[in-house]
Design a protein around this motif. Structure first.
Motif, mmCIF file in Angstrom:
data_model
loop_
_atom_site.group_PDB
_atom_site.id
_atom_site.type_symbol
_atom_site.label_atom_id
_atom_site.label_comp_id
_atom_site.label_asym_id
_atom_site.label_seq_id
_atom_site.Cartn_x
_atom_site.Cartn_y
_atom_site.Cartn_z
ATOM 1 N N GLY A 90 -96.122 49.366 35.865
ATOM 2 C CA GLY A 90 -96.055 50.688 36.467
ATOM 3 C C GLY A 90 -96.064 51.793 35.439
ATOM 4 O O GLY A 90 -96.699 52.834 35.632
ATOM 5 N N ALA A 93 -99.607 52.284 34.147
ATOM 6 C CA ALA A 93 -100.406 53.032 35.114
ATOM 7 C C ALA A 93 -100.068 54.519 35.060
ATOM 8 O O ALA A 93 -100.958 55.380 35.105
ATOM 9 C CB ALA A 93 -100.169 52.484 36.519
ATOM 10 N N ALA A 94 -98.777 54.833 34.935
ATOM 11 C CA ALA A 94 -98.361 56.231 34.872
ATOM 12 C C ALA A 94 -98.917 56.922 33.629
ATOM 13 O O ALA A 94 -99.392 58.058 33.691
ATOM 14 C CB ALA A 94 -96.832 56.321 34.883
ATOM 15 N N LEU A 96 -101.624 56.130 31.935
ATOM 16 C CA LEU A 96 -103.078 56.293 32.060
ATOM 17 C C LEU A 96 -103.414 57.445 33.000
ATOM 18 O O LEU A 96 -104.313 58.247 32.718
ATOM 19 C CB LEU A 96 -103.708 54.990 32.551
ATOM 20 C CG LEU A 96 -103.638 53.808 31.567
ATOM 21 C CD1 LEU A 96 -104.218 52.550 32.199
ATOM 22 C CD2 LEU A 96 -104.365 54.147 30.276
ATOM 23 N N VAL A 97 -102.698 57.535 34.109
ATOM 24 C CA VAL A 97 -102.919 58.634 35.058
ATOM 25 C C VAL A 97 -102.651 59.976 34.388
ATOM 26 O O VAL A 97 -103.404 60.949 34.576
ATOM 27 C CB VAL A 97 -102.014 58.456 36.299
ATOM 28 C CG1 VAL A 97 -101.971 59.741 37.126
ATOM 29 C CG2 VAL A 97 -102.515 57.301 37.158
ATOM 30 N N ALA A 98 -101.592 60.032 33.581
ATOM 31 C CA ALA A 98 -101.228 61.280 32.923
ATOM 32 C C ALA A 98 -102.194 61.663 31.809
ATOM 33 O O ALA A 98 -102.251 62.831 31.412
ATOM 34 C CB ALA A 98 -99.809 61.175 32.358
ATOM 35 N N THR A 99 -102.952 60.702 31.303
ATOM 36 C CA THR A 99 -103.862 60.958 30.182
ATOM 37 C C THR A 99 -105.209 61.511 30.640
ATOM 38 O O THR A 99 -105.858 62.277 29.915
ATOM 39 C CB THR A 99 -104.090 59.664 29.377
ATOM 40 O OG1 THR A 99 -102.828 59.189 28.904
ATOM 41 C CG2 THR A 99 -105.010 59.892 28.191
ATOM 42 N N GLY A 152 -93.327 57.523 38.768
ATOM 43 C CA GLY A 152 -94.467 56.982 39.495
ATOM 44 C C GLY A 152 -95.740 57.719 39.143
ATOM 45 O O GLY A 152 -95.770 58.568 38.243
ATOM 46 N N ARG A 153 -96.801 57.443 39.878
ATOM 47 C CA ARG A 153 -98.091 58.045 39.556
ATOM 48 C C ARG A 153 -98.143 59.534 39.886
ATOM 49 O O ARG A 153 -98.795 60.300 39.178
ATOM 50 C CB ARG A 153 -99.207 57.304 40.290
ATOM 51 C CG ARG A 153 -99.313 55.847 39.847
ATOM 52 C CD ARG A 153 -100.490 55.146 40.456
ATOM 53 N NE ARG A 153 -100.520 53.732 40.064
ATOM 54 C CZ ARG A 153 -101.487 52.891 40.355
ATOM 55 N NH1 ARG A 153 -102.526 53.308 41.063
ATOM 56 N NH2 ARG A 153 -101.428 51.645 39.960
ATOM 57 N N ARG A 154 -97.456 59.945 40.931
ATOM 58 C CA ARG A 154 -97.496 61.367 41.289
ATOM 59 C C ARG A 154 -96.827 62.236 40.221
ATOM 60 O O ARG A 154 -97.443 63.200 39.742
ATOM 61 C CB ARG A 154 -96.835 61.597 42.649
ATOM 62 C CG ARG A 154 -96.896 63.058 43.099
ATOM 63 C CD ARG A 154 -96.299 63.244 44.489
ATOM 64 N NE ARG A 154 -96.339 64.646 44.900
ATOM 65 C CZ ARG A 154 -95.431 65.546 44.566
ATOM 66 N NH1 ARG A 154 -94.396 65.190 43.812
ATOM 67 N NH2 ARG A 154 -95.535 66.799 44.974
ATOM 68 N N ALA A 156 -96.343 61.472 37.175
ATOM 69 C CA ALA A 156 -97.139 61.291 35.957
ATOM 70 C C ALA A 156 -98.379 62.181 35.982
ATOM 71 O O ALA A 156 -98.749 62.778 34.967
ATOM 72 C CB ALA A 156 -97.542 59.826 35.805
ATOM 73 N N LEU A 157 -99.023 62.291 37.139
ATOM 74 C CA LEU A 157 -100.205 63.140 37.257
ATOM 75 C C LEU A 157 -99.841 64.606 37.028
ATOM 76 O O LEU A 157 -100.564 65.338 36.341
ATOM 77 C CB LEU A 157 -100.847 62.971 38.631
ATOM 78 C CG LEU A 157 -102.064 63.865 38.915
ATOM 79 C CD1 LEU A 157 -103.169 63.614 37.889
ATOM 80 C CD2 LEU A 157 -102.585 63.648 40.333
#
Length: 276
Positions: A90, A93-94, A96-99, A152-154, A156-157
């Protein structure tokens, strides 16, 4: 490049990369204040690679866990077993999403040839003061209850979108990502930890470009300077990371905000005096 120049640049890069005070601004200002030739983006990126190694060493447990997560993502059986039950899939993934946002925005700036336009002292001064005050306001008012396990991904984005602002020298990649993380309610040490781990994919991309540029030039001297600078930056960055993580366990970001505002005001004074 003379050893003294490399030492000063590495000291500035190593100390400022992970403190929320903008390493890129300081690296731009060194030649402006000293009169030395601009070290150029290749040397900047080489020193960023040195600071990247410092992150990998200091957060070695995370480094190992994220490495297993990468191998698990490409379906290496042993890695999938190793990462099972851990938070690293997780977290990967976070990160990578933030990058993605900063890579896309950086590519757009380069394509439009706007990078040099942002490397002006007045831009650095304004960003240093403005984003410093933003960091102070958020750090003082935001709740302090979320930990890395809540990344989480949100969120992180959102942190990744904020990181795009770091393309403006003076903003500070560490500063703006910590500001965003604190605004989302993450504790100071957790905000700092995610910010530093987020440097890994960001600097890896930039380091790959720097290595390609150096190889294309075929200049042994440039390789030597880059390696020396990276090694010195590694040592200084390791010390700076240790200081920051210990500091944020017991104190706020205020000391960094005071420095940023003082730096910005000093720059404005130098601009007004015609020095810059």
């Amino acid at each position: 490049m003379p050893l003294l120049h490399l030492l000063v640049l590495a000291l500035v890069q190593g100390i400022t990369e992970f403190l929320p005070i903008s390493s890129s601004a300081h690296l731009i200002l060194v030649p402006a204040v000293t009169g030395w030739p601009d070290q150029g983006p290749v040397m900047d990126l080489a020193m960023h690679v040195g600071t990247l190694v410092a992150v990998l060493v200091y957060f070695r447990r995370d480094t190992v866990g994220l490495t297993w997560a990468v191998l698990a993502a490409v379906r290496v059986p042993a890695a999938r077993r190793a990462v099972a039950g851990t938070p690293y899939a997780g977290l990967l993934a976070a990160l990578l999403v933030a990058t993605v946002p900063v890579v896309a925005a950086g590519g757009l700036l380069a394509a439009l040839d706007l990078v040099d336009l942002l490397r002006r002292p007045d831009v650095i001064a304004a960003a240093s003061i403005g984003f410093g005050l933003l960091l102070y306001g958020v750090d003082m008012r935001a709740p302090r209850q979320r930990r890395m396990s809540h990344m989480g991904r949100r969120p992180a984005l959102l942190i990744g979108l904020a990181q795009v602002l770091a393309l403006i020298p003076g903003t500070s990649r560490a500063g703006i990502t910590m500001t965003a993380a604190r605004a989302l309610g993450f504790r100071r040490p957790d905000a700092a930890r995610f910010s530093m781990l987020l440097a890994i994919p960001t600097i890896l991309a930039g380091g790959a470009l720097a290595a390609a540029d150096l190889a294309a030039e075929g200049a042994a001297g440039r390789w030597r300077d880059a390696l020396i600078g990276a090694g010195l930056a590694f040592a200084f960055a390791l010390a700076a990371i240790h200081f920051l993580m210990r500091w944020l366990q017991r104190a706020s970001m205020t000391i960094f905000v005071v420095y940023r505002v003082a730096l910005g005001l000093a720059l404005l004074a130098l601009i007004g005096a015609g020095v810059l």
